[in-house]
Design an enzyme around this catalytic site. Structure first.
Site, PDB file in Angstrom:
ATOM      1  N   HIS A  15       0.836  -1.205   0.000  1.00 57.23           N
ATOM      2  CA  HIS A  15       0.000   0.000   0.000  1.00 57.23           C
ATOM      3  C   HIS A  15       0.870   1.254   0.000  1.00 57.23           C
ATOM      4  CE1 HIS A  15      -3.804  -1.965   1.947  1.00 57.23           C
ATOM      5  NE2 HIS A  15      -3.418  -2.570   0.848  1.00 57.23           N
ATOM      6  N   TYR A  57      -8.610   4.905   8.665  1.00 59.95           N
ATOM      7  CA  TYR A  57      -8.634   5.258  10.092  1.00 59.95           C
ATOM      8  C   TYR A  57      -9.721   6.311  10.272  1.00 59.95           C
ATOM      9  CZ  TYR A  57      -4.013   3.072  10.812  1.00 59.95           C
ATOM     10  OH  TYR A  57      -2.971   2.192  10.915  1.00 59.95           O
ATOM     11  N   PRO A  97      -1.899  -0.012  19.439  1.00 63.58           N
ATOM     12  CA  PRO A  97      -1.842  -0.544  18.064  1.00 63.58           C
ATOM     13  C   PRO A  97      -2.069   0.474  16.949  1.00 63.58           C
ATOM     14  CG  PRO A  97      -3.878  -1.203  19.140  1.00 63.58           C
ATOM     15  CD  PRO A  97      -3.042  -0.547  20.194  1.00 63.58           C
ATOM     16  N   TYR A 100       4.790   6.657   9.515  1.00 64.30           N
ATOM     17  CA  TYR A 100       3.973   5.478   9.226  1.00 64.30           C
ATOM     18  C   TYR A 100       4.751   4.451   8.404  1.00 64.30           C
ATOM     19  CZ  TYR A 100      -0.358   2.855   8.848  1.00 64.30           C
ATOM     20  OH  TYR A 100      -1.322   1.875   8.972  1.00 64.30           O
ATOM     21  N   LYS A 144       2.891  -0.403  15.054  1.00 61.82           N
ATOM     22  CA  LYS A 144       4.354  -0.332  15.125  1.00 61.82           C
ATOM     23  C   LYS A 144       5.016  -1.473  15.904  1.00 61.82           C
ATOM     24  CE  LYS A 144       5.017   3.178  12.641  1.00 61.82           C
ATOM     25  NZ  LYS A 144       5.485   2.814  11.310  1.00 61.82           N
TER      26      LYS A 144
HETATM   27  C1  PHB Z   1      -4.163  -4.641  11.358  1.00 57.01           C
HETATM   28  O1  PHB Z   1      -4.352  -4.865  10.157  1.00 57.01           O
HETATM   29  O2  PHB Z   1      -4.266  -5.548  12.206  1.00 57.01           O
HETATM   30  C2  PHB Z   1      -3.822  -3.275  11.787  1.00 57.01           C
HETATM   31  C3  PHB Z   1      -3.632  -2.290  10.841  1.00 57.01           C
HETATM   32  C4  PHB Z   1      -3.306  -1.007  11.241  1.00 57.01           C
HETATM   33  C5  PHB Z   1      -3.197  -0.706  12.564  1.00 57.01           C
HETATM   34  C6  PHB Z   1      -3.377  -1.691  13.518  1.00 57.01           C
HETATM   35  C7  PHB Z   1      -3.679  -2.977  13.135  1.00 57.01           C
HETATM   36  O3  PHB Z   1      -2.908   0.554  12.930  1.00 57.01           O
END
Ligand code: PHB
Ligand code: APR
Length: 394
Positions: free
Chosen positions: A76, A205, A296, A388, A300
């Site tokens: 991505h 998000y 989460p 990121y 990271k």
């Molecule tokens: C996930 O795909 O489990 C995931 C993706 C992004 C995050 C946290 C978990 O910020």
């Protein structure tokens, strides 16, 4: 008398930190033994995060055994931040000079690492019981464990504590040596794995009045979704129908539809930020979640674990080739510089995107201003993107 074995580096824990370390050492001709208290099947099935920074992907590739990740991983080049029902793309490729992230589940990484260790004749002892570490302040620290009713010990030159937040290595350091910095968040994440094609190509998000939501994925057929919930939320209160209803509300955006499907797995995780300083005591080196936890948001944890063991493997290789401890002495400080920057980023993403129970209307306006800023200022977006995709490895 326990059955005794000798190795150069004894590693406690066969998570990403322990297995990557073991394999990096092997590639440098350094012998190690990994002691893990769970079964191989358990760790290869446990659902965890799944976002790999470019640096993590590069390291796993260089180590060998990255073929499946290359084939099945989803690359991505951006994410969407959604608030006020509108989406705003953060274009990583453009903002970071071509960098991206790879979606590939942690348990798939573990399968590949276990296979690579086996193919190289590596020794991982699964289902070890009553694991303990001793003589940390001597030149021959020792790991003891029991297996199938028998007592065993591994005499080492060094021990790597890669046994996660609830492991035994950090608590084996005498009181007063380590300072712990901690912050608990007044919320958790309810996560699901669903048999549904991801409703977006990239992660979304979302900041919503009712709380944070995240759309992620594992494959073109499987979605991974999260909802902000209470830290002690009872998963039994959440029927599949209620979960989808809440996701539909929080993620909704005009002209966009969330595809539902059978829920394959669901669970609640709490969120905390935690750092133990220093990450070393005598000949015990802590790496990964045993030394630090991030919330989460931003995914990271695994990447930070991999960054630690990369530093540790180099320092150990330097010791074995020159006899000098200088890089080992720098291990903790070097790792902590990155750890704290990643802590800052994970805390920032978390603070920007979640509703806080004790917030007042000022805080909410400020969060919206932050989101507006980050999605309209190139400087702010660039900072998000840089963190990121992963800060540069030294
Ligand atoms: C996930 O795909 O489990 C995931 C993706 C992004 C995050 C946290 C978990 O910020
Ligand atoms: N003895 C032996 N092994 C242990 C013990 C023990 N007493 N306690 C825990 N372990 C094992 C766990 O079963 C697990 O396999 O140590 C391993 C630690 O792995 P992780 O928790 O995955 O930690 P780490 O390798 O540092 O990786 C960090 O994992 O926690 C996630 O999201 C986090 O992605 C991040 C990554």
């Amino acid at each position: 008398m326990p059955i005794s074995q000798r190795t150069q580096v004894g590693i406690v824990g066969a998570g990403p930190a322990g297995l990557v370390l073991s394999h990096l050492l092997h590639l440098q001709g350094i012998d190690s033994v990994v002691i893990e208290n769970r079964s191989r099947e358990y760790s290869e099935q446990r659902v965890r995060a799944g976002v790999l920074e470019q640096g993590t992907v590069d390291l796993l590739t260089e180590m060998g055994g990255g073929e499946r990740m290359k084939k099945e991983g989803l690359v991505h080049y951006g994410i969407e931040l959604r608030f006020g029902g509108k989406g705003h793309r953060i274009d990583f490729q453009e903002l970071t000079g071509g960098k991206g992230i790879t979606i590939y589940a942690q348990h798939e990484v573990l399968k590949d690492l276990n296979n690579a260790r086996s193919a190289a004749g590596g020794q991982t002892i699964f289902e070890a019981e009553n694991v303990s570490v001793h003589n940390l302040n001597t030149s021959h620290p020792k790991i003891r464990y029991e297996k199938d009713g028998g007592a065993h010990e591994v005499i080492c030159d060094f021990i790597a504590g890669c046994d996660g937040f609830h492991g035994i290595c950090r608590p084996s350091i005498p009181p007063g040596v380590i300072v712990e910095y901690e912050r608990e968040y007044p919320f958790g994440w309810l996560g699901i794995l669903a048999q549904a094609p991801p409703s977006s190509e990239e992660l979304i998000y979302t900041y919503h009045d009712r709380g944070f939501a995240l759309l992620s994925m594992r494959s073109p057929q499987i979605s991974r979704l999260y909802l902000q919930c209470a830290p002690d939320e009872n998963i039994d209160d959440w029927s599949d129908e209620r979960i989808w209803q809440e996701l539909q509300i929080r993620l909704s955006s005009p002209g966009w539809a969330l595809t539902e499907g059978a829920i394959l797995q669901k669970g609640v995780t709490g969120m905390r930020s935690f750092v133990a300083e220093p990450m070393q005591y005598g000949r015990l080196f802590l790496a990964g979640d045993s030394a630090h936890i991030v919330p989460p948001t931003g995914a990271k944890g695994l990447n930070l674990a991999v960054a630690d063991v990369r530093v540790l493997a180099r320092a150990l290789a330097h010791f074995y080739s020159t006899g000098s401890q200088s890089l080992l002495d720098e291990y903790s400080a070097k790792c902590l510089r990155r750890v704290w920057k990643v802590q800052r980023f994970s805390w920032w993403m978390t603070s920007m995107l979640h509703r806080f129970p004790d917030e007042n209307p000022f805080d909410q306006r400020r969060q919206l201003a932050e989101l507006d800023y980050v999605t309209s200022s190139r400087a702010a977006a660039k900072s998000l993107a840089e963190n990121y995709v992963g800060l540069p490895l030294e």
